[in-house]
Design an enzyme around this catalytic site. Structure first.
Site, short mmCIF file in Angstrom:
data_model
loop_
_atom_site.label_atom_id
_atom_site.label_comp_id
_atom_site.label_asym_id
_atom_site.label_seq_id
_atom_site.Cartn_x
_atom_site.Cartn_y
_atom_site.Cartn_z
N GLU A 1 -9.84 -2.00 5.24
CA GLU A 1 -10.49 -1.70 6.52
C GLU A 1 -11.71 -2.59 6.71
OE1 GLU A 1 -8.85 0.02 8.42
OE2 GLU A 1 -8.37 2.03 7.76
N ASP B 1 0.82 -1.22 0.00
CA ASP B 1 0.00 0.00 0.00
C ASP B 1 0.85 1.27 0.00
OD1 ASP B 1 0.94 -0.43 2.58
OD2 ASP B 1 -1.02 -0.84 3.43
N HIS C 1 -7.49 -4.87 10.10
CA HIS C 1 -7.18 -4.60 8.69
C HIS C 1 -5.90 -5.31 8.26
CE1 HIS C 1 -4.79 -0.62 9.56
NE2 HIS C 1 -4.02 -1.66 9.64
N ASN D 1 -7.76 -3.14 14.34
CA ASN D 1 -9.15 -3.30 13.90
C ASN D 1 -9.29 -4.45 12.90
OD1 ASN D 1 -8.06 -2.30 11.54
ND2 ASN D 1 -9.39 -0.52 11.38
P1 PGA Z 1 1.95 -2.21 12.95
O1 PGA Z 1 0.77 -2.06 11.91
O2 PGA Z 1 2.90 -3.18 12.37
O3 PGA Z 1 2.54 -0.85 13.03
O4 PGA Z 1 1.33 -2.68 14.24
C1 PGA Z 1 0.20 -3.22 11.38
C2 PGA Z 1 -0.94 -2.79 10.49
O5 PGA Z 1 -1.62 -1.81 10.83
O6 PGA Z 1 -1.14 -3.44 9.47
#
Ligand code: PGA
Length: 250
Positions: A143, A67, A138, A136
């Site tokens: 999302e 992304d 994702h 959450n």
């Molecule tokens: P993080 O993020 O590795 O910073 O916990 C993971 C994500 O949001 O996909």
């Protein structure tokens, strides 16, 4: 699904790096799907260390990232292109032309999504997709509530994701409201998936992802339907999953 538990972030990172390096050694021209965020940084550091020692080369390897923020160019310190250069690409021998990330500055979003899908197809698909999981649920920027059948697309970022990512932006800086992301369909087409998780704040979502119902409200729950998933986590992140009786390797 295989689940590997490490004592801490360092051990989890080493295990994830081991799995990535095994792919690169067995198939030097493999296509790695890579991720940004806090979780993969330790694994990237480990890969850099092995590269410096001469144990690993990425000369033939291709990398496609999940992304990119819309509106941020490669020189912007919070762009994911910048992150990948800083955290991995500029420290190893991967060829710049073999690294792919959506173009955050592309004027025509639909055309950029089509182009990125074509990049993945032309590479022959992804051999190993590395994923973190958001609190959450994702994966990439897919999302909760997004359709499972999407390939690369433009998303409006949720308030919780923008709040979670605020830690990477300087105080007062505006966090982009949109991002390009590979869709769930693109992710599920990877031949193998490696999910890395760390910290107690991920324990609940990890448990729901792998033992709860497969629903768009928990995007990562779709991974239950993928035939080749490896989950590596530290003890804190796997604590709730372990309580469900899931089989966990040391
Ligand atoms: P993080 O993020 O590795 O910073 O916990 C993971 C994500 O949001 O996909």
């Amino acid at each position: 699904m295989r689940i590997y538990e490490a004592a801490d972030y360092r051990g989890m990172s080493r295990r994830a790096a081991n799995i990535i390096s095994a792919h690169v050694i067995l198939k030097p021209a493999c296509v790695l799907g890579l991720a940004t965020g806090r979780t993969p940084v330790g694994a990237y550091q480990q890969l850099i260390e092995w590269y410096r020692k001469g144990d690993l080369s990425f000369r033939e390897t291709r990398a496609v990232n999940l992304d990119e923020y819309r509106g941020l160019g490669p020189g912007h310190p919070q762009s994911y292109r910048f992150f990948m250069q800083e955290q991995l690409f500029s420290h190893i021998d991967i060829r710049p032309e073999n690294t792919f990330i959506p173009d955050g500055l592309a004027p025509d979003a639909d055309a950029e999504c089509r182009r990125y899908n074509e990049v993945i197809r032309t590479l022959g698909g992804i051999d190993l997709q590395l994923l973190g999981i958001g609190r959450n649920g994702h994966i990439g920027f897919n999302e909760p509530g997004r359709a499972f059948e999407l390939e690369t697309h433009l998303v409006d970022l949720s308030a919780s994701t923008r709040a979670a990512n605020a830690r990477f932006f300087p105080d007062g800086a505006e966090i982009p409201g949109q991002a390009f992301t590979m869709g769930i369909k693109s992710i599920m087409q990877a031949r193998r998936i490696l999910v890395a998780v760390s910290g107690a704040e991920k324990a609940e979502i990890v448990m729901r992802a792998f033992t709860g119902p497969v629903v768009p409200g928990v995007p990562c729950s779709i991974l239950q339907l993928h035939p080749d998933v490896t989950l590596v986590g530290d003890r804190a992140a796997l604590a709730a999953l372990r309580k469900t009786g899931a089989r966990i390797c040391g």
